[in-house]
Design a protein around this motif. Sequence first.
Motif, PDB file in Angstrom:
ATOM      1  N   GLN A 262      24.562  46.000  18.319  1.00 18.00           N
ATOM      2  CA  GLN A 262      25.440  44.834  18.413  1.00 18.00           C
ATOM      3  C   GLN A 262      26.865  45.242  18.797  1.00 18.00           C
ATOM      4  OE1 GLN A 262      24.970  42.895  14.599  1.00 18.00           O
ATOM      5  NE2 GLN A 262      23.046  41.924  15.208  1.00 18.00           N
ATOM      6  N   GLY A 263      26.945  46.177  19.714  1.00 17.58           N
ATOM      7  CA  GLY A 263      28.239  46.606  20.224  1.00 17.58           C
ATOM      8  C   GLY A 263      28.994  47.577  19.341  1.00 17.58           C
ATOM      9  N   LYS A 264      28.413  47.938  18.195  1.00 21.73           N
ATOM     10  CA  LYS A 264      29.083  48.866  17.286  1.00 21.73           C
ATOM     11  C   LYS A 264      28.375  50.219  17.293  1.00 21.73           C
ATOM     12  CE  LYS A 264      30.964  45.413  14.091  1.00 21.73           C
ATOM     13  NZ  LYS A 264      31.035  44.973  12.672  1.00 21.73           N
ATOM     14  N   LYS A 265      29.185  51.264  17.338  1.00 25.85           N
ATOM     15  CA  LYS A 265      28.632  52.620  17.359  1.00 25.85           C
ATOM     16  C   LYS A 265      28.524  53.169  15.939  1.00 25.85           C
ATOM     17  CE  LYS A 265      31.175  55.941  19.097  1.00 25.85           C
ATOM     18  NZ  LYS A 265      31.831  56.802  20.103  1.00 25.85           N
TER      19      LYS A 265
END
Length: 216
Positions: free
Chosen positions: A129-132
């Motif tokens: 979800q776009g988070k690393k």
Amino acid sequence: MVICGKEKYIGYVCGMLYGRGMISLNAKYGNYLILFESGKKHLAEVFLSYLNMFAIKKARMGMKKRGDKKSFVVSLYSKADVELFKELGFVSNGKKHVPSLCTENAVFRKFFLRGILDSKATIQVRVSQGKKRVCLRIFSMSLDFLEDVRELLLLEGIKSIVYRSGTCYCLEINGKTKLWLLIKKVGFEDEEKTMKLRKELEYVPVHVHEMMNQTV
């Protein structure tokens, strides 16, 4: 065994052997062997140089080929040197143990952990979800081994978790603060792991500097 001034070298070698090495003391056949194998030449060279800093006899390094892959093997056939590791409490009855020096000597503990990280740890990066999400993991069939490592990391102020993963167990360290503390308080001789972890973590959180200053 006198280790004054050699804690760094002995601790690191013990850590590498504990993570992915072998000590054989088959007295019946006179087979006294210290062995470490790695696919990374640099790590094998570091292990060799550290071992030879305190070993009675000199270890040697060779290369093995298995198809297209090659590995580097450090070996030392020496009863006297195997006995040194027995004196440390590192090996007995054919099994490896965490030496008591890990709780008594901070330098020994730091390099013991560094040896384990170099020989066993993997760095994993996932994007959801776009988070690393960055984490360091050590897999083993031995729960006791990972619990030992977890307790030693706690002595350095680094928290980790241990859980079952399929047919084996996993020790995991995640979160920027804990991973930066790991770099600064334990570190690696494996330059590839250092560079990868620093790159993925990017900036150092301000409170990491504060925590490091509190331990000085």
